[in-house]
Design an enzyme around this catalytic site. Structure first.
Site, short mmCIF file in Angstrom:
data_model
loop_
_atom_site.label_atom_id
_atom_site.label_comp_id
_atom_site.label_asym_id
_atom_site.label_seq_id
_atom_site.Cartn_x
_atom_site.Cartn_y
_atom_site.Cartn_z
N SER A 141 47.91 65.19 -6.30
CA SER A 141 46.51 65.50 -6.60
C SER A 141 46.22 66.86 -6.00
O SER A 141 46.95 67.32 -5.11
CB SER A 141 45.60 64.44 -5.97
N TYR A 154 43.28 58.72 0.86
CA TYR A 154 43.72 59.41 -0.34
C TYR A 154 44.35 60.76 -0.01
O TYR A 154 45.48 61.06 -0.44
CB TYR A 154 42.53 59.59 -1.28
#
Length: 252
Positions: A141, A154
């Protein structure tokens, strides 16, 4: 076609980026194996691909099950006699800062966002080595190249993915097995639910997109699918250990 006669195995391909990538890989000639924890979602994507006249199989798969993941990859390689592309995409987004994230949630994030990629990558080594190379794409990401506020699980796991991918790239470059990370920013899919919660709802997220991202919009799954094809194909034959960031300039 960029991927004619090649075989691609995709995890988390029942929706969003994974589904779009599977479809575009198939359109470029690959025989794709669409896997997802949701068997109906995997089958629906595979059916859409075959309806277009391309080749796809569907497989229900929980990538946190080491044995199931390893066996599935081995069976696909044996069935087709090769395995050219792994897109290890399945992931988990848990919102919250340190005091808000339970240890069990951090463990779940690590299991899906890091460990499952490790197991999948390990499983493709033998067939890729046998055929003289291959392309492994692991979804990180743009959270792997910056630090999101109140997203400790995350961001931590997405940074770890980049380190792991680069290490594998260095270790296997001489065998022509390439490892690259895909680093999307805000793509308009249901996966953004964690960020919506963290930011206070969809409206707040859209305000963030408009104000903070230089291009002022969400990305599309089709834009990410084009990048997946690039990483899977010989168009990126001299690229390994790279973090391909596609985020409208957010991390600038």
């Amino acid at each position: 076609m960029l991927l004619e006669d090649r075989v691609a195995f995709i995890t988390g391909a029942g929706s969003g980026i994974g589904a779009a990538g599977a479809k575009e890989l198939a359109r470029q000639g690959a025989k794709v194996v669409v896997t997802d924890r949701d068997s109906n979602a995997a089958q629906e994507v595979a059916s859409l691909i075959t309806a277009e006249g391309f080749a796809a199989d569907a497989l229900q798969l929980d990538v946190t099950n080491d044995v199931a993941l390893t066996d599935a990859i081995a069976e696909v390689a044996e069935k087709h006699g090769r395995l050219d592309v792994l897109h290890s995409h399945a992931g988990l987004q848990v919102e919250g800062k340190l005091e808000q994230v339970a240890v069990t949630d951090m463990d779940a994030s690590w299991a899906l966002n890091v460990r499952a990629h490790f197991v999948a990558a390990k499983a493709v080594l033998a067939p890729m080595r046998k055929q003289g190379g291959g392309s492994v794409i692991i979804t990180s990401s743009n959270s792997g190249v910056q630090y999101d506020r109140e997203m400790i699980a995350y961001a931590t796991t997405k940074h770890a993915v980049l380190a792991m991918t680069r290490q594998m790239a260095a270790d296997y470059a001489k065998e022509n097995i390439r490892f690259n990370s895909l680093c999307p920013g805000f793509i308009d899919t249901p996966f953004n639910r964690g960020f919506e919660v963290q930011m206070g709802g969809r409206e707040k997220l859209e305000e963030y997109i408009s104000d903070v991202i230089p291009m002022g919009r969400f990305g599309t799954v089709e834009e990410i699918a084009d990048a997946i094809v690039f990483l899977a194909s010989d168009q990126s034959s001299f690229m390994t250990g790279h973090a391909l960031v596609i985020d409208g300039g957010e991390c600038i």
